[in-house]
Design a protein around this motif. Structure first.
Motif, PDB file in Angstrom:
ATOM      1  N   THR A  50       0.831  -1.204   0.000  1.00  8.07           N
ATOM      2  CA  THR A  50       0.000   0.000   0.000  1.00  8.07           C
ATOM      3  C   THR A  50       0.863   1.250   0.000  1.00  8.07           C
ATOM      4  O   THR A  50       0.561   2.232  -0.684  1.00  8.07           O
ATOM      5  CB  THR A  50      -0.931  -0.009   1.223  1.00  8.07           C
ATOM      6  OG1 THR A  50      -1.789  -1.145   1.112  1.00  8.07           O
ATOM      7  CG2 THR A  50      -1.770   1.243   1.300  1.00  8.07           C
ATOM      8  N   GLU A  88      -7.118   0.911  -0.891  1.00  7.67           N
ATOM      9  CA  GLU A  88      -7.416  -0.303  -0.133  1.00  7.67           C
ATOM     10  C   GLU A  88      -8.616  -0.036   0.776  1.00  7.67           C
ATOM     11  O   GLU A  88      -8.769   1.063   1.273  1.00  7.67           O
ATOM     12  CB  GLU A  88      -6.156  -0.565   0.689  1.00  7.67           C
ATOM     13  CG  GLU A  88      -6.171  -1.702   1.624  1.00  7.67           C
ATOM     14  CD  GLU A  88      -4.813  -1.799   2.335  1.00  7.67           C
ATOM     15  OE1 GLU A  88      -4.222  -0.749   2.666  1.00  7.67           O
ATOM     16  OE2 GLU A  88      -4.358  -2.925   2.549  1.00  7.67           O
ATOM     17  N   ASP A 164      -5.378  -1.137  -5.377  1.00  3.81           N
ATOM     18  CA  ASP A 164      -4.863  -1.712  -4.133  1.00  3.81           C
ATOM     19  C   ASP A 164      -5.842  -2.771  -3.636  1.00  3.81           C
ATOM     20  O   ASP A 164      -6.916  -2.444  -3.141  1.00  3.81           O
ATOM     21  CB  ASP A 164      -4.679  -0.605  -3.089  1.00  3.81           C
ATOM     22  CG  ASP A 164      -3.764  -1.034  -1.946  1.00  3.81           C
ATOM     23  OD1 ASP A 164      -3.438  -2.233  -1.869  1.00  3.81           O
ATOM     24  OD2 ASP A 164      -3.377  -0.164  -1.145  1.00  3.81           O
ATOM     25  N   GLU A 165      -5.472  -4.012  -3.798  1.00  8.78           N
ATOM     26  CA  GLU A 165      -6.293  -5.155  -3.424  1.00  8.78           C
ATOM     27  C   GLU A 165      -7.713  -5.084  -3.969  1.00  8.78           C
ATOM     28  O   GLU A 165      -8.680  -5.027  -3.215  1.00  8.78           O
ATOM     29  CB  GLU A 165      -6.314  -5.303  -1.908  1.00  8.78           C
ATOM     30  CG  GLU A 165      -4.913  -5.543  -1.414  1.00  8.78           C
ATOM     31  CD  GLU A 165      -4.856  -6.077  -0.017  1.00  8.78           C
ATOM     32  OE1 GLU A 165      -5.856  -6.675   0.414  1.00  8.78           O
ATOM     33  OE2 GLU A 165      -3.817  -5.915   0.617  1.00  8.78           O
TER      34      GLU A 165
HETATM   35 MG   LIG Z   1      -2.139  -2.801   1.960  1.00  8.95          MG
END
Ligand SMILES: [Mg+2]
Ligand SMILES: Nc1ncnc2c1ncn2[C@@H]1O[C@H](COP(=O)(O)OP(=O)(O)OP(=O)(O)O)[C@@H](O)[C@H]1O
Lengths: 314, 261
Positions: A50, A88, A164-165
Motif C-alpha cells: 500500500t 485499499e 490496491d487489493e
Molecule cells: Mg495494503
C-alpha cells in the motif's frame, strides 16, 4: 516499450511517534513497469504494498529515492489526469447514489465539456451497476462498493490504473468479474498495477509480478519465469492394468502412489523416473492414461521466497 | 481557470453537512430560543422589543458558533479518518483547492443556517410589528462574517491536529476574540505601572494578531435603536473577510505540505 512506472531506490520511513523510532515501509525499491503490462505486487501483510501505491499516486512523499509515472515525477498534478486509483478498503461518500458518486469524481477533472453522462453510463455498465445507479452507496454490498470504486478509478479513462487489493472481500464470482475488468483494461492497452493476497488471481492475469517483503523486493519477473525457475517439480502419471503384485514395483520409484479402483496414480520425482516407468509399462503391458507435470504454483514460490528471506535475516 | 472541482467538493461538503444530526438539532434549538424570546418578553417588565432583539441576536450568534465549530472541526479530519481523501487527492485536485472546496461547502452550510435563524428572527419581529431596519440586518450579517472567521480557524486547526484539539482551540479563540479589548486595556495599564515597554508591546502585537470579535457585535446599537452607517459596516465586513481569507490561505499552505498517510 514505454516505461509507465519507474522507481529508483525508493525508501519510505514512517515515524512511529516520539521515542518509538521509525518504521521502514519501503527499502531500496527499484522497479519498472512497461506500457500495456498487467503488473502484480505480492507480499504478506505489512510488506509495503500500500505504501508503494501511496508514493506512486503522490499521496505520500518518499523519504528518499525517486519515482516517475508516465515520464513525470510522481505527485505532479498533470500526471493525475492520466492515472486512476482504487485505494485499499475504500470508504466512500455513502450518502451519494452510484450515479452522483461517479459524477462527483468526473467533476474533479477540470477538462472542459467532458462527455460526462456517457462516461458514467459506460462505467456503470462495465462494473455491472446500471440497475443500482440510483441506489445510495450506504445500501451497497462490499462487492458492489469495490466495483463502484473501480469505476471511480476509471472515470478519466486513465492510461495507468493502480488498484490496491481490488479482489479483497469479494466472492469467487466477484473476483472473476474484477479479473475480467482488468483483462479488458489490458486489451484496451492500459497499464494495470495492482496488488493482492489472492495468488491464483495474480497468477492468472499478471504479465509480471514482484514479490515484496518488509519493504524489499525479493523477486520480480514474468509469472512464467518465476514459476519456470523452480521448473517442473514432479510428474503425475496415471496407469491402468497394473496388477496388485506389480504395485510394489511402481512404489519403489514413486514419491507417492495412490491406488484407485481400476487405475493408480504415481507421483514421480523427476524425468528419469518417468522414462523408467514408461519402459516398465512397455514390459508389463501397463496402459498410460495420463501424464501431468506438476509445476510450482506462484503460491509455493511466494512461500518459498518468504521463508528463504526469514532464514537470511536470522 | 475553472472552478468545477472546487464547486464539486463544496457541494459534496454541503450535502454531507446536511446529513449531520447535530446541525439540525442546533438550528432547531436556535429557532426555539428565538421563539422563546417572545414568551420571555411577555413575562418581564421592560421593553419587549429590546429583549426580543437581544435574545434573538444572541441565539443566532451562539448556535451559529456551535455549528461553525462542530461542523468545522470535522471538515478535513473526517475525510482523513474515513480515507475518502485518497480518492480525491489522486485526482488532479491540488490540496489547496481541496481546502477551498471544503471551506466553501461549510460557508454555504452556515449561510443557509444563519438565514433560517435570521428569517425566524425577522418573523418574530414582524409579530411585534417591528420592521427590520438596516442596522438589524447588518447585525445578522456581521454575525455571519464572524462565523466565517471562526470556521476558517476551525479549518486551520483541523489541517494539523485532531478534532478534539481543534474544537478546544477554536472555542478558546472565540472567547479570546471577545476579550481583545481587555487585552489592549491591560497593555495600557502595564505600560503605566512598569516603565518597561516589552510586555505592553507584546500584548499590543497579540491584540492586533488575534481577531477582535467585538467589532462584529452591534447588538447594543440594535437594542438601543442607534443606527450604524453603511460605511462602518462595510469596513467591519472587509476586516472580517480579509481575516478569514488569511486563515484559509494559511490552512492551504499547511495542508500542501502534509503527507496523507
Ligand atoms: Mg495494503
Ligand atoms: N501512516 C503510517 N504510520 C506508521 N506506519 C505505517 C503507516 N502506514 C504504513 N505503516 C507501516 O508500514 C508498513 C507497510 O505498510 P503497508 O500498508 O504498505 O503494507 P501492505 O503491504 O499494504 O499490507 P497489507 O497487506 O496488510 O495491506 C507496515 O509495517 C505498517 O505498519
Amino acid at each position: 516499450m514505454q516505461v509507465v512506472v519507474q522507481t529508483e531506490n525508493l525508501r519510505m520511513e514512517f515515524s512511529l511517534g516520539l521515542g518509538r523510532g521509525r518504521m521502514v515501509a519501503l527499502d531500496d525499491l527499484t522497479l519498472q513497469v512497461e506500457s500495456g503490462e498487467v503488473f502484480g505486487v505480492l507480499g504478506p501483510n505489512g510488506s509495503g504494498k500500500t505504501t508503494a501505491m501511496k508514493v506512486l499516486t503522490g499521496l505520500c512523499a518518499p523519504t528518499s529515492g525517486s519515482a516517475w509515472v508516465l515520464g513525470q515525477p510522481v505527485g505532479n498534478v498533470s500526471v493525475k489526469n492520466e492515472i486512476g486509483f482504487l485505494p485499499e478498503h475504500p470508504y466512500f461518500y455513502e450518502y451519494l447514489t452510484a450515479e452522483e458518486f461517479l459524477r462527483f469524481y468526473a467533476r474533479l477533472f477540470r477538462r472542459g465539456g467532458l462527455v460526462l453522462s456517457k462516461r458514467v453510463d459506460e462505467l456503470l455498465e462495465l462494473v455491472g451497476l446500471t440497475r443500482q445507479r440510483r441506489t445510495r452507496l450506504q445500501h451497497f454490498s462490499k462487492g458492489m462498493l469495490q466495483r463502484i470504486g473501480i469505476a471511480q478509478a476509471l472515470i478519466n479513462d486513465p492510461r495507468l490504473v493502480l488498484l490496491d487489493e481490488p479482489m479483497s472481500g469479494l466472492d469467487p464470482v466477484g473476483r472473476r468479474e474484477v479479473r475480467d475488468i482488468i483483462l479488458q483494461l489490458r486489451d484496451q492497452g492500459k497499464t494495470v498495477f495492482f496488488n493482492s493476497h489472492i495468488l491464483p488471481d495474480v497468477e492468472m492475469i499478471c504479465d509480471r509480478v514482484a514479490i515484496l517483503m518488509e519493504g524489499r523486493l525479493l523477486a520480480m519477473g514474468p509469472v512464467r519465469e518465476l514459476v519456470g525457475s523452480i521448473s517442473v517439480r514432479s510428474v503425475e502419471v496415471e496407469l491402468e492394468s497394473v496388477s496388485s503384485t506389480e504395485i510394489a514395483v511402481v512404489e519403489r520409484m514413486a514419491e507417492k502412489v495412490v491406488v484407485m479402483k481400476n487405475y493408480l496414480i504415481a507421483v514421480l520425482p523427476d524425468m528419469a523416473s518417468v522414462d523408467e516407468i514408461l519402459r516398465l509399462a512397455n514390459v508389463h503391458g501397463w496402459r498410460l492414461r495420463a501424464m501431468t507435470p506438476r509445476r510450482a504454483s506462484l503460491e509455493e514460490i511466494f512461500l518459498q521466497e518468504v521463508s528463504k528471506h526469514h532464514h537470511e535475516i536470522r | 481557470m475553472r472552478f468545477g472541482d472546487i464547486a464539486a467538493i463544496a457541494q459534496n461538503t454541503y450535502k454531507e453537512n446536511l446529513r449531520d444530526k447535530i446541525l439540525y438539532n442546533l438550528v432547531i434549538f436556535g429557532l426555539v430560543m428565538i421563539g422563546g424570546s417572545l414568551l420571555l418578553s411577555t413575562l418581564t417588565i421592560g421593553e419587549r422589543t429590546k429583549i426580543i432583539m437581544d435574545v434573538g441576536l444572541a441565539s443566532i450568534e451562539l448556535f451559529g458558533t456551535l455549528i461553525a465549530i462542530f461542523v468545522g472541526i470535522g471538515l478535513v479530519s473526517k475525510e482523513l479518518e474515513k480515507r475518502t481523501i485518497y480518492t480525491i487527492l489522486c485526482k488532479p485536485v491540488s490540496r489547496s483547492r481541496f481546502i477551498l472546496g471544503k471551506y466553501l461547502g461549510l460557508v454555504i452550510t452556515l449561510f443557509v443556517n444563519v438565514s433560517i435563524m435570521g428569517i425566524g428572527f425577522f418573523l418574530i419581529l414582524a409579530l411585534i410589528h417591528v420592521v427590520p431596519n438596516f442596522t438589524i440586518v447588518a447585525a445578522v450579517l456581521l454575525i455571519f462574517v464572524q462565523l466565517l472567521i471562526l470556521t476558517a480557524f476551525a479549518l486551520l486547526c483541523s489541517t494539523f491536529t485532531t478534532s478534539t484539539l481543534s474544537a478546544m482551540f477554536t472555542l478558546s479563540i472565540y472567547v479570546i476574540g471577545h476579550l481583545t479589548e481587555d487585552l489592549k486595556n491591560l497593555a495600557l495599564r502595564l505600560s503605566d505601572v512598569f516603565s518597561s515597554t516589552f510586555s505592553s508591546t507584546l500584548l499590543e502585537v497579540v491584540y492586533y494578531v488575534l481577531p477582535n470579535f467585538d467589532y462584529f457585535n452591534i447588538k447594543g446599537e440594535v437594542v438601543h435603536g442607534v443606527s450604524i452607517d453603511p460605511a462602518t459596516v462595510g469596513s467591519i465586513l472587509l476586516y472580517g473577510l480579509v481575516y478569514a481569507a488569511v486563515l484559509v490561505a494559511l490552512s492551504c499552505l499547511i495542508f500542501e505540505r502534509r503527507d496523507v498517510k
